[in-house]
Design an enzyme around this catalytic site. Sequence first.
Site, PDB file in Angstrom:
ATOM      1  N   LYS A 211       0.854  -1.194   0.000  1.00  0.00           N
ATOM      2  CA  LYS A 211       0.000   0.000   0.000  1.00  0.00           C
ATOM      3  C   LYS A 211       0.886   1.239   0.000  1.00  0.00           C
ATOM      4  O   LYS A 211       1.676   1.448   0.926  1.00  0.00           O
ATOM      5  CB  LYS A 211      -0.918  -0.011   1.227  1.00  0.00           C
ATOM      6  CG  LYS A 211      -1.814   1.208   1.334  1.00  0.00           C
ATOM      7  CD  LYS A 211      -2.921   1.002   2.369  1.00  0.00           C
ATOM      8  CE  LYS A 211      -3.776   2.233   2.545  1.00  0.00           C
ATOM      9  NZ  LYS A 211      -4.894   2.017   3.476  1.00  0.00           N
TER      10      LYS A 211
ATOM     11  N   ASP B 145     -13.512   4.503   9.725  1.00  0.00           N
ATOM     12  CA  ASP B 145     -13.843   4.388   8.296  1.00  0.00           C
ATOM     13  C   ASP B 145     -14.287   2.947   8.057  1.00  0.00           C
ATOM     14  O   ASP B 145     -13.896   2.300   7.097  1.00  0.00           O
ATOM     15  CB  ASP B 145     -12.602   4.723   7.455  1.00  0.00           C
ATOM     16  CG  ASP B 145     -12.959   5.073   6.011  1.00  0.00           C
ATOM     17  OD1 ASP B 145     -14.157   5.270   5.727  1.00  0.00           O
ATOM     18  OD2 ASP B 145     -12.042   5.128   5.172  1.00  0.00           O
TER      19      ASP B 145
HETATM   20  P1  ADP Z   1      -7.557   3.525   1.265  1.00  0.00           P
HETATM   21  O1  ADP Z   1      -7.005   3.874   2.594  1.00  0.00           O
HETATM   22  O2  ADP Z   1      -6.960   4.411   0.237  1.00  0.00           O
HETATM   23  O3  ADP Z   1      -9.053   3.456   1.236  1.00  0.00           O
HETATM   24  P2  ADP Z   1      -7.450   0.638   1.443  1.00  0.00           P
HETATM   25  O4  ADP Z   1      -6.483   0.123   2.460  1.00  0.00           O
HETATM   26  O5  ADP Z   1      -8.874   0.653   1.851  1.00  0.00           O
HETATM   27  O6  ADP Z   1      -6.996   2.069   0.912  1.00  0.00           O
HETATM   28  O7  ADP Z   1      -7.279  -0.233   0.114  1.00  0.00           O
HETATM   29  C1  ADP Z   1      -7.970   0.066  -1.068  1.00  0.00           C
HETATM   30  C2  ADP Z   1      -8.381  -1.212  -1.779  1.00  0.00           C
HETATM   31  O8  ADP Z   1      -7.234  -2.022  -2.068  1.00  0.00           O
HETATM   32  C3  ADP Z   1      -9.271  -2.110  -0.930  1.00  0.00           C
HETATM   33  O9  ADP Z   1     -10.623  -1.787  -1.071  1.00  0.00           O
HETATM   34  C4  ADP Z   1      -8.951  -3.487  -1.435  1.00  0.00           C
HETATM   35  O10 ADP Z   1      -9.709  -3.777  -2.590  1.00  0.00           O
HETATM   36  C5  ADP Z   1      -7.502  -3.390  -1.839  1.00  0.00           C
HETATM   37  N1  ADP Z   1      -6.626  -3.892  -0.760  1.00  0.00           N
HETATM   38  C6  ADP Z   1      -6.099  -3.172   0.253  1.00  0.00           C
HETATM   39  N2  ADP Z   1      -5.337  -3.932   1.062  1.00  0.00           N
HETATM   40  C7  ADP Z   1      -5.379  -5.178   0.548  1.00  0.00           C
HETATM   41  C8  ADP Z   1      -4.783  -6.435   0.931  1.00  0.00           C
HETATM   42  N3  ADP Z   1      -3.994  -6.537   2.002  1.00  0.00           N
HETATM   43  N4  ADP Z   1      -5.061  -7.512   0.153  1.00  0.00           N
HETATM   44  C9  ADP Z   1      -5.848  -7.409  -0.923  1.00  0.00           C
HETATM   45  N5  ADP Z   1      -6.423  -6.281  -1.337  1.00  0.00           N
HETATM   46  C10 ADP Z   1      -6.199  -5.155  -0.617  1.00  0.00           C
HETATM   47 MG    MG Z   2     -10.236   2.111   2.200  1.00  0.00          MG
END
Ligand code: ADP
Ligand code: MG
Length: 474
Positions: free
Chosen positions: A121, A226
């Site tokens: 991320k 959130d």
């Molecule tokens: P933000 O803080 O920008 O909302 P998120 O952590 O919610 O970011 O991640 C955005 C998207 O990425 C999630 O909705 C999911 O689809 C995907 N995602 C995030 N972390 C993972 C993970 N560990 N494994 C698989 N998909 C992930």
């Molecule tokens: Mg998110």
Amino acid sequence: MKLDVDVLRYLTKEDFRVLTAVEMGMRNHEIVPAELIERIAALKHGGTYKVMKNLLKHKLLHHDASKYDGFRLTYLGYDFLAIKTLVNRGVFSAVGRQLGVGKESDIFEVATEDGTVMAMKLHRLGRTSFRAVKSKRDYLKHRSSFNWLYLSRLAALREFSFMKALEEHGFPVPNAVDCNRHCVIMSLVPGYPLVQVKQLENPEIVFNTIIGIVVRLAEHGLIHCDFNEFNIMIDDDEKVTMIDFPQMVSVSHRNAQMYFDRDVECVFKFFSKRFNMSFHECTADIDGTAVDTDDSGRPSFTSIAKDTGFLDKELSASGFTKKDHEEIAKFIEGGIKKDASSDDEDTEDVGDTEDDEHTSVLNEANTMGIDSLQVVDQVLQHDEQVELEGNVRTCEGGPSSEPENEDSRNEEGDDETVDDDNDAELEKRLNKVRRRAVTAARGGRKTFASRNTYKDKGGKSSNSSKIQRQLSSW
Ligand code: ADP
Ligand code: MG
């Protein structure tokens, strides 16, 4: 945002040396004077300009000649520094497809040489299409210094620390593997975000698990803030994993009740709409447990026995100073308040392309403070890093010197004089955090026993337990 990692393959040692020099220069300068970059990088035969041109071509640097001839890192440049560092550490060796685009992040697959796939991320605070930007800008107006890269870095470390701590306490979260700059590496969560799920075999069980997580978080002193169908992942066996924690707040926050109720409401609303659930029936499941509910079956915040020390303890264990915490908390609060109050009407689209977006916000910003978590970021070999640090000192009179740039002089200046001590201490603490994370990833932790039928059952996925420390060809 495009992340063309092929470019990474063609970047030379000199490229990274110059990129690192710009990052170091950004501790004291919003835009780093070209001459200073040249002096810090100290490439033989004056090759720095040629390298800067190459970095500019690949959009790793942004050129700004409005006040003087200078450069700053773009998010892509920052991405490459983080990725290179993590590859050098052996955390992964390849970057794959994009998994998701969050409000303020990009998520990619990464893989180790033995084929273990994880999620990376990249935090991108300041992404201007995010609707909360306006309120964040309100916050920025009252600031004399500001830096999106610095805040993204704080958000990443905050998320990493929470994820690790929550995992240790048996919450269903991804396994926190490592963290560098604005980048968090975690296990890949199987399945999909709940928002994409049209049908469930056992919606009541899933619902109870999810509400149970909200309640148990509060018992641990935390509110997600959130918690909704975008941040809850669900796999084919209907196992739930919660993601996305940089914005969590303590239950002692003055708006805690509101944030808690809002998280609960999101879940109730979603299950009612998507799965036609009616909650009076479901709440029968939790009668007689430690959690009281109101008439509509929603858990009551005031009746939860809350342990309030968790957040502070975990954050300080991760190397957060009080000031870091205050900085990011103010920023985050702008975002979560805004999320609560409105939808899209305040969206401000400042730029059309990613780089324009970042440019426009970065240009408004001042960049003091980027070094506060700097010491563990070694892209270069240790002796080369030390050499460049020495060059910074020679050029700028050490980290305690007054910045030469008028804009960057600000109230945070006081802290600069103690950087060396703090850095050593911080490095020790961060290394400890990293070691613990790696141990956790390898060995696993005990989960807490559940006191409440309303709670999730804890446990953690094992698909991410292998981190190979391999040398990479990058
Ligand atoms: P933000 O803080 O920008 O909302 P998120 O952590 O919610 O970011 O991640 C955005 C998207 O990425 C999630 O909705 C999911 O689809 C995907 N995602 C995030 N972390 C993972 C993970 N560990 N494994 C698989 N998909 C992930
Ligand atoms: Mg998110």
